[in-house]
Write a protein that holds these residues in place. Sequence first.
Motif, PDB file in Angstrom:
ATOM      1  N   ARG A  27      38.495  45.748  38.784  1.00  0.00           N
ATOM      2  CA  ARG A  27      39.056  44.782  39.727  1.00  0.00           C
ATOM      3  C   ARG A  27      37.957  43.825  40.135  1.00  0.00           C
ATOM      4  O   ARG A  27      36.950  44.233  40.722  1.00  0.00           O
ATOM      5  CB  ARG A  27      39.619  45.497  40.965  1.00  0.00           C
ATOM      6  CG  ARG A  27      40.215  44.547  41.999  1.00  0.00           C
ATOM      7  CD  ARG A  27      41.452  43.847  41.435  1.00  0.00           C
ATOM      8  NE  ARG A  27      42.190  43.096  42.448  1.00  0.00           N
ATOM      9  CZ  ARG A  27      42.205  41.748  42.522  1.00  0.00           C
ATOM     10  NH1 ARG A  27      41.483  41.029  41.674  1.00  0.00           N
ATOM     11  NH2 ARG A  27      42.936  41.157  43.444  1.00  0.00           N
ATOM     12  N   ALA A  45      34.522  44.726  42.317  1.00  0.00           N
ATOM     13  CA  ALA A  45      34.804  45.825  43.233  1.00  0.00           C
ATOM     14  C   ALA A  45      34.952  47.143  42.493  1.00  0.00           C
ATOM     15  O   ALA A  45      34.489  48.177  42.949  1.00  0.00           O
ATOM     16  CB  ALA A  45      36.059  45.523  44.042  1.00  0.00           C
ATOM     17  N   LEU A  46      35.621  47.108  41.336  1.00  0.00           N
ATOM     18  CA  LEU A  46      35.741  48.311  40.511  1.00  0.00           C
ATOM     19  C   LEU A  46      35.283  47.960  39.107  1.00  0.00           C
ATOM     20  O   LEU A  46      35.703  46.958  38.551  1.00  0.00           O
ATOM     21  CB  LEU A  46      37.194  48.811  40.481  1.00  0.00           C
ATOM     22  CG  LEU A  46      37.810  49.294  41.790  1.00  0.00           C
ATOM     23  CD1 LEU A  46      39.261  49.673  41.580  1.00  0.00           C
ATOM     24  CD2 LEU A  46      37.044  50.469  42.356  1.00  0.00           C
ATOM     25  N   CYS A  67      31.782  50.656  48.371  1.00  0.00           N
ATOM     26  CA  CYS A  67      31.674  51.246  47.038  1.00  0.00           C
ATOM     27  C   CYS A  67      32.955  51.054  46.229  1.00  0.00           C
ATOM     28  O   CYS A  67      32.993  51.350  45.057  1.00  0.00           O
ATOM     29  CB  CYS A  67      31.330  52.730  47.122  1.00  0.00           C
ATOM     30  SG  CYS A  67      32.694  53.746  47.677  1.00  0.00           S
ATOM     31  N   GLY A  68      34.020  50.577  46.867  1.00  0.00           N
ATOM     32  CA  GLY A  68      35.253  50.308  46.136  1.00  0.00           C
ATOM     33  C   GLY A  68      36.327  51.350  46.329  1.00  0.00           C
ATOM     34  O   GLY A  68      37.367  51.288  45.691  1.00  0.00           O
ATOM     35  N   THR A  71      39.567  49.767  47.607  1.00  0.00           N
ATOM     36  CA  THR A  71      40.189  48.979  46.545  1.00  0.00           C
ATOM     37  C   THR A  71      40.927  49.891  45.574  1.00  0.00           C
ATOM     38  O   THR A  71      42.061  49.622  45.185  1.00  0.00           O
ATOM     39  CB  THR A  71      39.109  48.176  45.786  1.00  0.00           C
ATOM     40  OG1 THR A  71      38.403  47.377  46.723  1.00  0.00           O
ATOM     41  CG2 THR A  71      39.725  47.298  44.723  1.00  0.00           C
ATOM     42  N   GLY A 243      31.319  50.615  42.802  1.00  0.00           N
ATOM     43  CA  GLY A 243      32.457  50.328  41.944  1.00  0.00           C
ATOM     44  C   GLY A 243      32.624  51.255  40.770  1.00  0.00           C
ATOM     45  O   GLY A 243      33.461  51.018  39.906  1.00  0.00           O
TER      46      GLY A 243
END
Lengths: 299, 320
Positions: A27, A45-46, A67-68, A71, A243
Motif C-alpha cells: 500500500r 505504508a505496507l 509501522c503500518g 493500514t 511496513g
Amino acid sequence: MPDPTANHRPSDLSVADPAIRVVDVVRDYPRPRTSLLRPAPVVRALRGVSLEVQAGERFGIVGESGCGKSTLLRIIAALDRVTSGQVVVEGTDITHLPERRLRFLRENLQLVFQDPMSSLDPRMRVRDIIAEPLVVQGHPASGERVRELLEAVGLSADAGDRYPHQFSGGQRQRISIARALAPRPRILIADEPVSALDVSVRAQVLNLISDLVDELNLTLIFVSHDLSVIKHVCDRVAVMNAGEIVETGPTGDVYAAPAHPYTRRLVSSIPTLPRALAGATTADLLSGTPSDPPKGALA
Amino acid sequence: MNSVLAVEDLTVTVRDKTLVQDVSLTVDPGERVGLIGESGSGKSLTALSVMGLLPEDVHASGSVRLAGVDHDLIGADERRLSRVRGRQLAIVFQEPMTALNPTMRVGDQVAEAMLIHDTVPGRRAARAAAIELLGRVQLPDVLRAYPHQLSGGQRQRVVLALALANDPSLLICDEPTTALDVTVQAMVLDLIVRGVTDRSSALLFITHDLAVVATVCQRVLVMYGGRIVESGPVNEVFTSPRHRYTQGLIAASDLESADRRLPTIPGNVPAAGQFPNGCVFRTRCAHATEICATAPPWSGTASRGFACHHPAPALEPADA
C-alpha cells in the motif's frame, strides 16, 4: 440473489481455508507534490505483507506507531484498498470487490477501536449504538438482542437508556465490544482495545475479550504496541516494522526467543515487574537483548 | 530537615469536592521515588500542587517545602514561585508538544531556561551549554530545529534537556513516556535516570505503569482516591504488597503468568470526589467490613507502611 459472494457462505467453506489470507500486499500513499519537476513522493505504508490467520485462531499483530499495522487492518476490513497484492477473507477475494458486494464482510468481520470516546456517537443512546449494525444490515433490531449483548459484556440492562459520556473508559470499551458482536460476526478485529485503559480495568476488558472469543468461537486479530498484552491474549503473533512483517510465530516462542534483531530490541525494551525486581535497570532496557541472562550480555 | 522535598498534609479541593487528602511524602537527596495510581487517583494534582501550577479554582492547603527555598511553596505568590520553577524544581509533562514553544528554535528554548535564572554568564555561554545539554540527550543536531520538526521521542528529550538545564534539586516527571513507543520509552527512561544520577538530583516519577516504576525508582508511593495507601521500597511493595488495592493492582497487571484469565479488581475507579468515606477502596475491596467505614490509620513507618484495616499478610507472593 445473483451475488457471487453467496457461493462462499460458511456451509461451502472448506476446512483448510484460512479465515484471512493476505498475499504480498503493498500500500503506497502518494503525498502532495512538492516540486513541478519531480514526481510526488510516496509513503510506502505496507511493503509486501503476507499472512494467514486460521479460523478460530487468536492472532496478534505488534509494532510501533507508523509501522503500518493500522493500514493492514483497514485493508483486511476493506476500509482501504491495496496498491497491489491480494486479500482473501473466508475464501472470498475481497481485493477488488465493490462496496455493495462486501455485505458478507460487514456482517462477518467487526472492529473494536482504541478510543471508545471517538468511536461511539455521543448523541446516540447506548441501545441505539449497539443496534445500529443490525439496523444498517436490515435486520430487525430487537430490544431482546440488545439486552442479551449488554449482559454478555457485563453491563446492566438499564445501561441501554444512557449516553456514552455517562460511562467510564472501560465501560465504553464494553459498549464497543457489544456493538461489534451485534451482527454475530465470526471475525473480531481489535485495534489497541486496551491501550487507553487503566491497569485494573485493562484486566477486565482483556478477560472479557478472551471469554467472548472462546464462547462465540471467534477468530481474533488483536493489534497492539504492547507485546506483553499480545502474549497474554494471542496464540500466534506477527511483528511489524516499517511496513513489513519481520517475524511470525507462536507468541510464547517469539517472546522467549526473538529471532529478528528488531524483535529482540522490542522485547528487551518492555519493562516488566519480574525483570525489574530481578535488578534490571533502564540501561538493560536499551541493551537489545532479552534480560534472561540479566546483565553483562550485551549483543 | 534534610530531605529535598517534604510535603505535609497536602489537601487539594475544588469547590466542595476533595481531590487529594492528607498526602504527606518526602524525597531525599538523590533518591528516585515513584508515585503510582490509576487515572483519578490524584497523582498529577499532587505534582501540580508541588509546582504551584494548579488551575485557578483548585485550592491546595498543607505544606510543601523544598530544600534551598526558605518559604512554603503552598500559598507562595507567582513571583516567588517562578524563581523556584526551572531552577530548583523542574517538571517533564506527558505531552512534550504543549510544553515547548512552537515558535522558538529548541536550542534557544534550552538556552532561555538558563538565561532567565542567570545560571550562565551570558548568551554565548548559554548557547554552548544548550549544545552540550542537547548532546547529552543524544540530540546533537537539532539546535536550530522547531518543535514540530521533531518526533515525539525527540521532543520529550528536548523537554528533558530543558528541565535539567539548571541542575534542579528535584525533577518531577508526570507520565513522561506514556505517549511513546516502547523502544523510545526505553531510551527516554535511561536518559532520565542518567540525567538525575549525574546531577545527584532527586526524582519524583509519576506513572500508572508499575513495571516502569519498578525499573526506574528505588521507593514507591501508591495512590488511590486522592490518598497515599501504601509506600515502601520498590522490592518490598511489589513482592509483598500489604494494602488490598496494591495487591489487586499488581495481580491485574501481571501479564507474565501463563494463566489466560487475569485477576481483576471489581468495579471501576469512581469519578473524582465520588470516593467513599472511610477507606477509599472499600467499595471495590473483597475484604471490606464495617470497620472500613472509618478511615484506616497508617501502619508502619513513614518510609514503609500502608493504610488498611485488613492488610494482606506480610511476605505473601505478589501473584497470590
